[in-house]
Design a protein around this motif. Structure first.
Motif, short mmCIF file in Angstrom:
data_model
loop_
_atom_site.label_atom_id
_atom_site.label_comp_id
_atom_site.label_asym_id
_atom_site.label_seq_id
_atom_site.Cartn_x
_atom_site.Cartn_y
_atom_site.Cartn_z
N LEU A 162 11.82 22.07 -16.96
CA LEU A 162 11.15 22.53 -18.18
C LEU A 162 12.13 22.57 -19.35
O LEU A 162 11.80 22.17 -20.47
N SER B 261 11.83 20.14 -22.57
CA SER B 261 11.70 20.81 -23.86
C SER B 261 12.89 20.58 -24.77
O SER B 261 12.96 21.14 -25.88
N PHE C 175 2.83 18.60 -16.74
CA PHE C 175 3.36 18.83 -18.09
C PHE C 175 3.81 17.52 -18.72
O PHE C 175 3.65 17.31 -19.93
N HIS D 249 -1.79 17.41 -22.10
CA HIS D 249 -3.07 18.08 -21.86
C HIS D 249 -3.86 17.41 -20.75
O HIS D 249 -4.50 18.09 -19.93
N VAL E 264 -2.29 18.71 -17.48
CA VAL E 264 -2.39 20.16 -17.27
C VAL E 264 -3.84 20.58 -17.06
O VAL E 264 -4.15 21.42 -16.20
N PHE F 128 8.12 23.55 -27.43
CA PHE F 128 7.86 24.51 -26.35
C PHE F 128 8.10 25.94 -26.82
O PHE F 128 9.12 26.25 -27.43
N LYS G 263 3.92 20.29 -26.40
CA LYS G 263 3.35 18.96 -26.55
C LYS G 263 1.96 19.04 -27.17
O LYS G 263 1.79 19.57 -28.26
#
Length: 322
Positions: A40, A44, A89, A93, A96, A180, A196
């Motif tokens: 992550l 990010s 991720f 979208h 997720v 993020f 994002k």
């Protein structure tokens, strides 16, 4: 709850000497797990040296936030969950929104419980905890213990008997390059994240009540891409309504042949009053002012009309104040 189900809040097990999730100390060695996973931070474009202030007012870097985990649990269960979330991720979208909500619940719950684990260590250092009790409401302890029991589903079978303990909303954002950021409120176990082209809002221990409370606005945005201001407005509503939610969900938790069965008790119980305390636009405006801080909106501007707070939606669908 069966004594065979590990509950770290019974004996204040926050000493880094056993697995934060399973409580296991013997079957395999302990390793440390980053609260904010490496994937992550990398995705990010963060270094890990970014700072966060904890409730005890200590300043920590992201990469210094770690919890202990049994290596078997880590390798066989936590890491595959992280891989699944990372893959989603990476797709934004589309990825997720396709995730099963139980995976989002487990990942967000693990993240929030990891922060809670570290916050509890800070409370111990401040002598707010002792061997026979702590200066925290028993209701909160009970709520946190229930969350931890549900998170056992990361590495063992947990059956939720015809109910969903969470409210989770995933929405598309119009800016595909949203930096993020996340926020959480430990007392209400409420969380939001934007990154994002997607945003996530979650209440982890409300049996879906907050989502139903805001169903009108959720229905109205279905299929629409939100601006960051719109996302933060909806997040503010969830954080505020989670504060107004006046029930402590109760569950029957049983261990049968190594399977944990969880059954939700009716929220209404013996009480006749509504599930939420009265919505107050002024208080909501104060929450909104904080969420809209990047855009500089003042409380005066937000509640200039006390009956109709400022909104980035043409039809706000605010809850009734009566």
């Amino acid at each position: 709850m069966s004594t065979a189900i590990y509950n770290p809040f019974k004996n204040f097990d926050f000493k880094n000497d056993k697995c934060f999730l399973s409580g296991d100390t013997f079957s395999s060695p302990l390793a440390t797990v980053n609260v904010l996973p490496d994937w992550l931070l990398s995705m990010s474009n963060l270094t890990g040296n970014e700072q966060i202030q904890l409730l005890d007012e200590t300043i920590r870097t992201y990469k210094s936030l770690v919890v202990p985990a049994n290596t078997t649990v880590l390798d066989k269960f936590i890491s595959p969950l992280e891989d699944k979330i990372a893959l989603a991720f990476g797709k934004g979208h589309e990825g997720v929104s396709a995730l099963p909500e139980i995976d989002l619940f487990n990942w967000i719950g693990k993240l929030m419980y990891s922060f809670l684990y570290i916050e509890m260590q800070g409370a111990i250092r401040l002598q707010q905890l002792s061997g026979d009790g702590m200066n925290m409401s028993q209701g909160l302890m009970h709520k946190f213990g229930n969350l931890h029991a549900m998170l056992q589903s990361i590495y063992r079978e947990v059956v939720l008997e015809d109910f969903t303990p969470w409210s989770i909303v995933v929405v598309p954002l119009d800016n595909e390059n949203t930096p993020f950021s996340f926020r959480d409120e430990i007392n209400t176990l409420t969380f939001s994240l934007k990154f994002k082209d997607f945003g996530i809002i979650a209440c982890l221990q409300d049996n879906g009540t907050n989502k139903r409370y805001h169903q009108e606005i959720i229905d109205s945005i279905k299929g629409k891409k939100l601006s960051e201001q719109q996302f933060e407005e909806i997040a503010a509503r969830f954080f505020y309504s989670a504060y107004l939610f006046n029930r402590l969900p109760e569950y029957n938790i049983m261990l049968v042949e190594e399977v944990i069965y969880i059954d939700a008790m009716p929220l209404k119980g013996m009480q006749n009053k509504p599930l939420f305390d009265a919505w107050a636009n002024k208080t909501y405006g104060q929450v909104l002012e904080n969420f809209w801080k990047p855009w500089g909106h003042t409380l005066f501007e937000i509640i200039k009309d006390p009956t109709a707070p400022m909104s980035y939606f043409e039809e706000p669908f605010l809850p009734s104040t009566s």
